[in-house]
Design an enzyme around this catalytic site. Structure first.
Site, PDB file in Angstrom:
ATOM      1  N   CYS A   1       0.872  -1.222  -0.046  1.00 24.64           N
ATOM      2  CA  CYS A   1      -0.090   0.132  -0.065  1.00 24.64           C
ATOM      3  C   CYS A   1       1.040   1.102  -0.084  1.00 24.64           C
ATOM      4  O   CYS A   1       1.819   1.400   0.608  1.00 24.64           O
ATOM      5  CB  CYS A   1      -0.814  -0.305   1.356  1.00 24.64           C
ATOM      6  SG  CYS A   1      -1.748   1.550   1.487  1.00 24.64           S
TER       7      CYS A   1
ATOM      8  N   CYS B   1       0.159   3.365   3.550  1.00 23.54           N
ATOM      9  CA  CYS B   1       0.992   2.809   5.068  1.00 23.54           C
ATOM     10  C   CYS B   1       1.964   1.658   4.821  1.00 23.54           C
ATOM     11  O   CYS B   1       2.348   1.204   5.790  1.00 23.54           O
ATOM     12  CB  CYS B   1      -0.354   2.228   5.862  1.00 23.54           C
ATOM     13  SG  CYS B   1      -0.996   0.745   5.294  1.00 23.54           S
TER      14      CYS B   1
ATOM     15  N   CYS C   1      -7.151  -0.616   1.340  1.00 22.86           N
ATOM     16  CA  CYS C   1      -6.115  -1.356   2.418  1.00 22.86           C
ATOM     17  C   CYS C   1      -6.967  -1.574   3.768  1.00 22.86           C
ATOM     18  O   CYS C   1      -7.673  -0.361   4.143  1.00 22.86           O
ATOM     19  CB  CYS C   1      -5.023  -0.417   2.468  1.00 22.86           C
ATOM     20  SG  CYS C   1      -3.860  -0.650   3.905  1.00 22.86           S
TER      21      CYS C   1
ATOM     22  N   CYS D   1      -4.914   1.196   6.588  1.00 20.92           N
ATOM     23  CA  CYS D   1      -5.229   2.831   6.616  1.00 20.92           C
ATOM     24  C   CYS D   1      -6.493   3.095   5.694  1.00 20.92           C
ATOM     25  O   CYS D   1      -6.789   4.374   5.691  1.00 20.92           O
ATOM     26  CB  CYS D   1      -3.928   3.511   5.899  1.00 20.92           C
ATOM     27  SG  CYS D   1      -3.778   3.225   3.956  1.00 20.92           S
TER      28      CYS D   1
ATOM     29  N   CYS E   1      -8.390  -4.990  -9.791  1.00 23.53           N
ATOM     30  CA  CYS E   1      -8.078  -3.974 -10.793  1.00 23.53           C
ATOM     31  C   CYS E   1      -7.382  -2.513  -9.796  1.00 23.53           C
ATOM     32  O   CYS E   1      -8.303  -1.982  -9.232  1.00 23.53           O
ATOM     33  CB  CYS E   1      -9.348  -3.483 -11.756  1.00 23.53           C
ATOM     34  SG  CYS E   1      -8.728  -2.423 -13.016  1.00 23.53           S
TER      35      CYS E   1
HETATM   36 ZN   LIG Z   1      -2.812   1.102   3.680  1.00 23.76          ZN
END
Ligand SMILES: [Zn+2]
Length: 164
Positions: free
Chosen positions: A82, A85, A130, A133, A153
């Site tokens: 991610c 984070c 995510c 976060c 996607c």
């Molecule tokens: Zn994250």
């Protein structure tokens, strides 16, 4: 010998309990760093952490232009994290060429993403983000390859690739 041992134990116990007091708060702090609450940042904090483009995608559910991400053609072994984070989200062996112009995966790392249904294009789509976060990553569809049949996607700007 016994006397020596018991004396040592006698000294060790208070030392150990002092160490416990010192290290316990540190452990609590370290684990809270990776928890969800830690990433409950304000708009301004996110803006200072992210590029303008990544902020638009991660925090405002934006979408990057198709074929604009270098990660679209990324074929090396590694992990996609991610960009908000740094939580690992996808493994390179689950990536496939969907032809859509966005990095695509047929599976995510367990527990790393959460979904919600959005109606931005009128037709309901499954948004995913995510799990740590809550940064928006992309949409997941049911037209992906086996074994899952899923197609995640993903916006390339919402990811950071770490080669193996
Ligand atoms: Zn994250």
């Amino acid at each position: 010998m016994n006397q020596f041992l018991s004396r040592r134990t006698f000294i060790l116990i208070p030392i150990m309990s002092i160490l416990k007091i010192i290290f316990k708060p540190m452990q609590v702090f370290a684990s809270s760093l990776s928890s969800k609450g830690e990433w409950n940042l304000s708009k301004e904090e996110w803006k200072s952490r992210l590029s303008k483009e990544s902020y638009y995608i991660l925090r405002e559910e934006g979408t990057e232009r198709a074929f604009s991400s270098q990660l679209n053609n990324e074929k090396r072994k590694g992990v996609f994290h991610c960009a908000g984070c740094d939580q690992p989200l996808f493994l390179s062996d689950k990536k496939f060429d969907s032809g859509t112009g966005w990095p695509s995966f047929w599976d995510s790392i367990q527990g790393s993403v959460e979904t919600k249904v959005d109606f931005k294009l009128i037709v309901p789509r499954t948004e995913y983000h995510c799990s740590r976060c809550e940064g928006h990553q992309g949409h997941v569809f049911n037209d992906g390859p086996l074994p899952t049949g899923k197609r995640y996607c993903n916006n390339g700007l919402a990811l950071r690739f770490v080669p193996e």
